[in-house]
Design a protein around this motif. Structure first.
Motif, PDB file in Angstrom:
ATOM      1  N   GLU A   1      36.812 -16.882  49.007  1.00 17.47           N
ATOM      2  CA  GLU A   1      36.069 -16.870  47.751  1.00 17.47           C
ATOM      3  C   GLU A   1      35.927 -15.902  46.702  1.00 17.47           C
ATOM      4  O   GLU A   1      35.611 -15.580  45.873  1.00 17.47           O
ATOM      5  CB  GLU A   1      35.870 -18.148  47.842  1.00 17.47           C
ATOM      6  N   ARG A   2      35.385 -14.967  47.867  1.00 18.16           N
ATOM      7  CA  ARG A   2      34.231 -14.197  47.624  1.00 18.16           C
ATOM      8  C   ARG A   2      34.855 -12.679  47.455  1.00 18.16           C
ATOM      9  O   ARG A   2      34.540 -11.639  46.521  1.00 18.16           O
ATOM     10  CB  ARG A   2      33.167 -14.363  48.421  1.00 18.16           C
ATOM     11  N   MET A   3      36.183 -12.819  48.408  1.00 19.93           N
ATOM     12  CA  MET A   3      37.071 -11.536  48.184  1.00 19.93           C
ATOM     13  C   MET A   3      36.812 -10.451  47.015  1.00 19.93           C
ATOM     14  O   MET A   3      37.131 -11.199  45.751  1.00 19.93           O
ATOM     15  CB  MET A   3      37.554 -11.525  49.169  1.00 19.93           C
ATOM     16  N   CYS A   4      36.417  -8.970  46.721  1.00 19.05           N
ATOM     17  CA  CYS A   4      37.539  -8.584  45.751  1.00 19.05           C
ATOM     18  C   CYS A   4      38.477  -8.849  44.966  1.00 19.05           C
ATOM     19  O   CYS A   4      39.499  -9.472  46.337  1.00 19.05           O
ATOM     20  CB  CYS A   4      37.197  -7.271  46.210  1.00 19.05           C
ATOM     21  N   GLY A   5      39.360  -8.276  44.086  1.00 16.68           N
ATOM     22  CA  GLY A   5      41.014  -8.815  43.040  1.00 16.68           C
ATOM     23  C   GLY A   5      41.324  -8.045  44.237  1.00 16.68           C
ATOM     24  O   GLY A   5      43.013  -8.373  44.866  1.00 16.68           O
ATOM     25  N   ALA A   6      41.292  -6.724  44.988  1.00 16.45           N
ATOM     26  CA  ALA A   6      42.623  -5.895  45.598  1.00 16.45           C
ATOM     27  C   ALA A   6      42.756  -6.286  46.313  1.00 16.45           C
ATOM     28  O   ALA A   6      43.637  -6.605  47.380  1.00 16.45           O
ATOM     29  CB  ALA A   6      41.684  -4.289  45.709  1.00 16.45           C
ATOM     30  N   GLN A   7      41.959  -6.983  47.518  1.00 19.52           N
ATOM     31  CA  GLN A   7      41.559  -8.179  48.877  1.00 19.52           C
ATOM     32  C   GLN A   7      42.175  -8.697  48.714  1.00 19.52           C
ATOM     33  O   GLN A   7      43.499  -8.992  49.858  1.00 19.52           O
ATOM     34  CB  GLN A   7      40.870  -7.850  49.980  1.00 19.52           C
ATOM     35  N   GLN A   8      42.179  -9.449  47.883  1.00 19.09           N
ATOM     36  CA  GLN A   8      43.014 -11.070  47.429  1.00 19.09           C
ATOM     37  C   GLN A   8      44.397 -10.683  47.567  1.00 19.09           C
ATOM     38  O   GLN A   8      44.984 -11.119  47.986  1.00 19.09           O
ATOM     39  CB  GLN A   8      42.008 -12.038  46.423  1.00 19.09           C
ATOM     40  N   GLY A   9      44.589 -10.058  46.572  1.00 14.03           N
ATOM     41  CA  GLY A   9      45.687  -9.055  46.373  1.00 14.03           C
ATOM     42  C   GLY A   9      47.003  -8.134  47.998  1.00 14.03           C
ATOM     43  O   GLY A   9      47.971  -8.979  48.005  1.00 14.03           O
ATOM     44  N   ALA A  10      45.784  -8.326  48.257  1.00 12.14           N
ATOM     45  CA  ALA A  10      46.567  -8.254  49.974  1.00 12.14           C
ATOM     46  C   ALA A  10      46.927  -9.520  50.604  1.00 12.14           C
ATOM     47  O   ALA A  10      47.957  -9.163  51.654  1.00 12.14           O
ATOM     48  CB  ALA A  10      45.944  -6.760  50.108  1.00 12.14           C
ATOM     49  N   ILE A  11      45.965 -10.164  50.631  1.00 15.93           N
ATOM     50  CA  ILE A  11      46.535 -11.113  51.080  1.00 15.93           C
ATOM     51  C   ILE A  11      47.214 -11.785  50.877  1.00 15.93           C
ATOM     52  O   ILE A  11      48.128 -12.113  52.105  1.00 15.93           O
ATOM     53  CB  ILE A  11      44.799 -11.686  50.827  1.00 15.93           C
ATOM     54  N   ILE A  12      47.274 -11.828  49.492  1.00 13.31           N
ATOM     55  CA  ILE A  12      48.425 -12.660  49.125  1.00 13.31           C
ATOM     56  C   ILE A  12      49.806 -11.841  49.608  1.00 13.31           C
ATOM     57  O   ILE A  12      51.071 -12.802  50.165  1.00 13.31           O
ATOM     58  CB  ILE A  12      48.272 -12.749  47.644  1.00 13.31           C
ATOM     59  N   GLY A  13      49.381 -10.624  49.591  1.00 15.27           N
ATOM     60  CA  GLY A  13      50.953  -9.887  50.077  1.00 15.27           C
ATOM     61  C   GLY A  13      50.978 -10.211  50.983  1.00 15.27           C
ATOM     62  O   GLY A  13      51.715 -10.300  51.617  1.00 15.27           O
ATOM     63  N   GLN A  14      50.242 -10.093  52.275  1.00 10.66           N
ATOM     64  CA  GLN A  14      50.186 -10.683  53.551  1.00 10.66           C
ATOM     65  C   GLN A  14      50.738 -11.457  54.919  1.00 10.66           C
ATOM     66  O   GLN A  14      51.651 -11.978  55.222  1.00 10.66           O
ATOM     67  CB  GLN A  14      49.009 -10.151  54.280  1.00 10.66           C
ATOM     68  N   VAL A  15      50.234 -12.732  53.456  1.00  3.41           N
ATOM     69  CA  VAL A  15      50.551 -14.228  53.505  1.00  3.41           C
ATOM     70  C   VAL A  15      52.377 -13.935  53.032  1.00  3.41           C
ATOM     71  O   VAL A  15      53.327 -15.116  53.851  1.00  3.41           O
ATOM     72  CB  VAL A  15      50.017 -15.115  52.514  1.00  3.41           C
TER      73      VAL A  15
ATOM     74  N   ALA B   1      31.794  -0.378  57.969  1.00  3.85           N
ATOM     75  CA  ALA B   1      32.861  -1.204  57.323  1.00  3.85           C
ATOM     76  C   ALA B   1      33.084  -1.712  56.078  1.00  3.85           C
ATOM     77  O   ALA B   1      31.657  -2.251  55.874  1.00  3.85           O
ATOM     78  CB  ALA B   1      33.547  -1.660  58.083  1.00  3.85           C
ATOM     79  N   ARG B   2      33.997  -1.705  55.260  1.00  2.00           N
ATOM     80  CA  ARG B   2      33.451  -2.117  53.779  1.00  2.00           C
ATOM     81  C   ARG B   2      34.305  -2.456  53.656  1.00  2.00           C
ATOM     82  O   ARG B   2      36.058  -3.166  53.378  1.00  2.00           O
ATOM     83  CB  ARG B   2      33.741  -0.857  52.644  1.00  2.00           C
ATOM     84  N   ASN B   3      34.247  -4.373  52.543  1.00  6.01           N
ATOM     85  CA  ASN B   3      35.131  -4.871  51.901  1.00  6.01           C
ATOM     86  C   ASN B   3      35.764  -4.945  50.032  1.00  6.01           C
ATOM     87  O   ASN B   3      35.745  -6.405  50.145  1.00  6.01           O
ATOM     88  CB  ASN B   3      34.759  -6.527  53.011  1.00  6.01           C
ATOM     89  N   GLY B   4      35.061  -4.004  50.196  1.00 14.30           N
ATOM     90  CA  GLY B   4      35.267  -4.500  48.563  1.00 14.30           C
ATOM     91  C   GLY B   4      34.744  -4.387  47.512  1.00 14.30           C
ATOM     92  O   GLY B   4      34.191  -5.429  46.289  1.00 14.30           O
ATOM     93  N   ILE B   5      33.092  -5.786  48.220  1.00 17.48           N
ATOM     94  CA  ILE B   5      32.466  -6.832  48.252  1.00 17.48           C
ATOM     95  C   ILE B   5      30.718  -6.087  48.619  1.00 17.48           C
ATOM     96  O   ILE B   5      29.894  -5.889  48.301  1.00 17.48           O
ATOM     97  CB  ILE B   5      32.613  -8.165  48.107  1.00 17.48           C
ATOM     98  N   GLU B   6      30.840  -5.835  50.198  1.00 20.10           N
ATOM     99  CA  GLU B   6      30.145  -5.510  50.638  1.00 20.10           C
ATOM    100  C   GLU B   6      29.947  -4.326  51.630  1.00 20.10           C
ATOM    101  O   GLU B   6      31.570  -3.928  52.664  1.00 20.10           O
ATOM    102  CB  GLU B   6      29.399  -6.249  51.995  1.00 20.10           C
ATOM    103  N   PHE B   7      29.309  -3.701  52.181  1.00 19.53           N
ATOM    104  CA  PHE B   7      29.487  -2.545  52.645  1.00 19.53           C
ATOM    105  C   PHE B   7      28.244  -2.593  54.030  1.00 19.53           C
ATOM    106  O   PHE B   7      27.488  -3.020  53.896  1.00 19.53           O
ATOM    107  CB  PHE B   7      28.824  -1.608  52.054  1.00 19.53           C
TER     108      PHE B   7
END
Lengths: 57, 514, 414
Positions: free
Chosen positions: C53-67, C254-260
């Motif tokens: 729920e907290r992931m940034c837009g791009a990481q969510q998009g990537a996860i959608i793609g990965q699934v 390491a960074r996830n687009g929300i936290e470093f």
């Protein structure tokens, strides 16, 4: 032995300037070699960090 | 909306470089969108995506450069594409910063350094200055608010190593003709000066210069050096160094009152000094009228300069002391023009030493002078923003300078105070000092001439006259143009003196009863 | 021994281990085979731990793609339903011996580079580097790239690599650093050198043209290919330096687009995090700063071991990121000296008179000098569905290092 102070009287001044540039500039205008330090306080002045680093660094 | 495309065949540029070019082009006025790319298939698709297409694009090769512009008008498009070559030139950055972030870095880069100059906040000075002394450098500390225990430790360390700590809170030194901090351009010569006050040293050196002589070195000691807590460590070290210096024949000490123990100790040291010494301890009341051997006692900075020259010449000077007959006559004229209400003096000083000196001179003539830095502790100001009776102010004091540069550089506080004093109908005399030299304001008189004129107009409108008396500390070689500064003052109706001593003497004469 | 001496000794050991790192590419294998401990439906991602729920837009998009790539769902809505129901296990790459660029998503069938650090026997893996799905795009075109990697390119490279018996990576890194690469965003030289070696290996393995040719085309056309290898090397080199008592050396950024997040050797597995910074960057046509997501990716593992922006002085080709000048790039490299412990004996920077790369980021020095590690990185869109939009520079947040220093103080100097 007064040689050290005399050095500054007789030898050309070579100055390390730590802080604002204006005093360094007026020295350079007089042909003095100045090395300017772009100084910031340790830990950018964060006292809690300064205290910690006192013990650790 | 207009579009334009330029293709440069076989002109390869690095993709990241092109991103920078694109950024610069896209920021030009009237530009909606730009693209600066090599003609790869992927990039051609990017262009299509932003609406740029056509034969020209289709036939481009991967080794060709495409520049596309979408802008408000055709004129803008042509201008952007016309400046393409300029935009493709690499951008030169600003002059590189030194990249030296710490004192240790600088030492490593300059092992022959012999002086460290500190203008950092006082709380950080100790550590850095200690490193400098341990590395064998002399130290000039402009910073103020260095805790006195730290000043003591630094000076004790310096003493062990035969090094000088000029400071803390030191604004001026001259070493072998080189001015450090606030300093005037004075002739080199064989008279030296030591003192805790920058402006005191400045005026002494300019007066020696005006008399036709020169300065070997002027050593600032920092404002607390002569306190009993510090005990004059730098003053002693400076005296020792100058005693040995082959370029120096005469030494003068210009200071405000030292601590009692320090004064006594200093007197003993000076009684065995091998070169003539002139001392000027402003505000010291003890009866020391006679000179002892090599030591001559001056009551004012003017006196100190005159005596130093006499020591050097080995003969008495025939320069007049005190006010001339003409000046005395002028006093009577001026007084006549005051309204019945006008009776008080207000001094608005940038030079703290001049403020002390003015108090001493006037108090010796029986005048009660209040101040924010009172020589007589009973005559302090309750509120630094409200003058009482005769008042002289050191505008460089913390009360006025918190968060602002010193009044030698920034006129704001003095402008406000002059305006305030000018509104008081009981003010007859305004006393102001102007200090020239390196690092001071580029136009000290210009900075204050408007409020001075308005204050004079206000007095005129009340059927009186505001007498404005000024001194200028400077030489013809200082960058502010001494004669122009003098003329500006005279044109504004100000009575100008070449020293703060004479200005204060004149004011004392103006205020004397009868 | 007082605490300062303990730290000094511990850091010397950490740096010793960092400089001994000797990476060898041993395999390109499906993630499920080489990332133990993960079963069922799982995806690992870049950066410190974070919930869906907290992931940034791009990481969510990537996860959608990965699934969708794994075939667990066909349409984005279905994917979201799976994720909202918590049916897919999401964990940081770093917790499973892996790293990944940008969104960094790895799933069971993703072929990953497998690098072994011969000095200590440990291994680290990294997913492929490409310009679309890892930035959050989940279109057919984006997923096609993942499939081709899984079905054609990776297996071909694997066969050639095994035939060859592995590929030493240090010689490539040494040469590339001297050829203007910085091993984070500039990989032209290293990718070429790698392609050369693998081209020969592909030929020697006598792989049929219908697989060899597309694979060679892929290698030759991908000038960031080596980033995946450099990242796996970085982690394989850094991991042995972790968990040394009283060491203040940074072992991961390491960074996830929300936290470093950073990890520090003497503080074990704990992450010290701060909000991910914005990247000061340049944009591809059609994009601007308002479109950008925040800093993302495990690729800062390259800076962690002294490459990437730490060697900007030697990579003039990309120093124009944010209008940088050669002098500034050299200043950055010199500044990084001040926050690190030693010079690497083998990896050198010609632009700094062949000085060794700066090894061993020390959290004490970072805080003392107020110089944070500098990182150069690609930029993703803030929303899902887009490819790469730009590149730029940023600083690791000082807050991470201060928090770590406080934790260090509590643990070792209470």
């Amino acid at each position: 032995m007064q040689e050290e102070v005399h050095r500054v009287f007789q030898d050309p001044l070579v100055v390390i300037s730590v802080g604002v540039r204006t005093f360094a500039e007026s020295l350079e205008h007089q042909g003095v070699e100045v090395i300017q330090v772009d100084w910031i306080p340790p830990a950018a002045g964060d006292q809690a960090m300064i205290d910690l680093l006192q013990d650790l660094l | 909306m207009a579009t334009g495309i330029v293709v440069r065949k076989n002109q390869y540029y690095d993709s990241v470089f092109l991103m920078g070019v694109n950024k610069r082009l896209s920021q030009m006025r009237g530009v909606t969108q730009t693209a600066v790319l090599m003609g790869t298939e992927k990039n051609k698709q990017l262009l299509v995506d932003i609406g740029i297409r056509g034969d020209q694009v289709a036939t481009v090769q991967a080794s060709d450069l495409i520049v596309a512009v979408i802008a408000e008008t055709k004129q803008v498009v042509d201008e952007v594409l016309g400046n393409l070559d300029q935009a493709l030139l690499a951008v030169e950055g600003d002059a590189p910063r030194s990249g030296l972030r710490t004192f240790e870095d600088a030492l490593a880069a300059a092992p022959s350094a012999n002086l460290a100059l500190f203008t950092i906040p006082g709380e950080y000075v100790y550590r850095e200055a200690r490193t400098a002394l341990e590395a064998g450098l002399n130290v000039f500390i402009f910073s103020s608010n260095v805790p006195v225990e730290e000043e003591l430790k630094l000076k004790e360390l310096a003493s062990e190593r035969h090094l000088l700590v000029m400071g803390p809170d030191c604004g001026t030194s001259i070493l072998g003709g080189v001015g450090i901090g606030f300093a005037n351009a004075v002739r080199q010569g064989r008279i030296a000066a030591i003192g805790p006050s920058g402006t005191g040293l400045q005026e002494f050196t300019t007066l020696v210069h005006h008399a036709g002589y020169g300065i070997s070195h002027a050593l600032g000691t920092g404002s607390h050096d002569l306190s009993d807590r510090i005990g004059g460590i730098t003053t002693y070290a400076a005296l020792e160094a100058l005693e040995q210096d082959p370029q120096t024949d005469v030494v003068a000490i210009i200071a405000k009152p030292p601590g009692a123990n320090t004064l006594r100790g200093l007197g003993e040291r000076l009684s065995t000094y091998s070169k003539p010494v002139v001392t000027c301890f402003l505000g010291v009341r003890s009866a020391e009228a006679a000179s002892h051997g090599t030591r001559r006692v001056a009551r004012t900075i003017d006196d100190a300069a005159r005596l130093a020259v006499e020591c050097f010449m080995g003969a008495e000077s025939d320069a007049p002391t005190g006010l001339s007959d003409q000046e005395l006559q002028h006093v009577a004229d001026v007084r006549q023009r005051w309204s019945a209400a006008q009776k008080y003096l207000r001094g608005v000083f940038a030079g703290g030493t001049f403020c002390y000196q003015a108090q001493q001179i006037m108090q010796e003539r029986g005048l009660r002078i209040h101040s924010n830095v009172p020589l007589d502790l009973g005559l302090g100001l309750e509120n630094p923003n409200t003058s009482v009776g005769h008042t002289v102010l050191d505008m460089g004091d913390d009360a006025y300078t918190l968060g602002r540069p010193h009044p030698m550089i920034d006129p704001t506080m003095r402008k406000q105070r002059i305006t305030l004093e000018g509104q008081d109908p009981e003010v007859a005399v305004l006393l102001v000092d102007f200090i020239l030299g390196q690092n001071a304001s580029g136009d000290p008189v210009g900075d204050l001439v408007d409020p001075i004129q308005r204050a004079r107009e206000t007095a005129q409108a009340r059927d009186g006259e505001l007498t404005v008396v000024a001194s200028i500390c400077g030489t013809e070689a200082d960058y502010q143009d001494l004669s122009l500064q003098r003329r500006l003052l005279e044109d504004a109706g100000v009575i100008v003196f070449p020293s703060s001593t004479r200005a204060a003497l004149f004011c004392a004469q103006l205020l004397e009863p009868g | 021994m007082d605490i300062k001496q303990r730290i000094q000794a511990a850091n010397e050991e950490a740096v010793r281990r960092l400089t001994l790192g000797d990476p060898l590419l041993v395999d390109i294998a499906p993630a499920a085979d080489v990332m133990p401990g993960m079963q069922g439906k799982w995806i690992t991602h870049s950066g410190p731990p974070i919930e869906w729920e907290r992931m940034c837009g791009a990481q969510q998009g990537a996860i959608i793609g990965q699934v969708m790539y794994e075939g667990w769902a066909d349409r984005p809505e279905e994917v979201r339903a799976l994720l909202d129901a918590g049916e897919i296990r999401l964990e940081p790459n770093h917790h499973h011996g892996a790293v990944g660029p940008m969104a960094g998503t790895i799933s069971p069938s993703s072929p990953v580079w497998v690098v072994e650090n011969r000095a200590f026997g440990n291994r680290a893996v990294c997913r492929q580097v490409e310009g679309r799905q890892q930035f959050g795009e989940f279109s057919e075109g984006a997923l096609e790239g993942l499939r081709l990697w899984r079905d054609v390119w990776a297996p071909t490279l694997r066969e050639a690599l095994r035939r060859r018996g592995g590929l030493e990576l240090s010689p490539i890194i040494v040469q590339a650093l001297q050829m203007g690469d910085e091993l984070h965003n500039r990989h032209s030289a290293s990718s070429s050198l790698f392609a050369n070696a693998m081209a020969v290996a592909i030929c020697e393995a006598a792989i049929p043209t219908e697989r060899a040719l597309p694979t060679l085309r892929y290698l030759v056309g991908h000038n960031l290919l080596f980033l995946g290898l450099a990242m796996a090397c970085g982690k394989a080199i850094a991991d042995p330096a972790a968990n040394i008592e009283a060491s203040t050396i940074v072992t991961a950024m390491a960074r996830n687009g929300i936290e470093f997040g950073i990890r520090v050797s003497g503080l074990g597995d704990e992450w010290f995090t701060a909000p991910a910074p914005a990247v000061d960057g340049l944009y591809l046509p059609g994009y601007a700063a308002a479109d950008a997501g925040l800093d993302m990716g495990d690729s800062a593992i390259t800076e962690t071991v002294g490459w990437g922006a730490f060697t900007l002085g030697g990579a003039p080709g990309i120093l124009t990121l944010v209008g940088g000048t050669p002098d500034e790039a050299l200043t950055h490299s010199r500044d990084m000296r001040k926050i690190t412990t030693a010079q690497h004996p083998i990896y050198r920077m010609p632009a700094l008179a062949f000085a060794g790369t700066s090894v061993g980021i020390d959290i004490r020095k970072v805080v003392q000098t107020n110089i944070a590690p500098i990182i150069d990185t690609a930029i993703a869109h803030k929303d899902p569905g887009y490819p790469i939009i730009g590149a730029g520079l940023l600083r690791a947040p000082m807050e991470c290092f201060k928090q770590a220093l406080i934790a260090f103080g509590h643990r070792y100097n209470a």
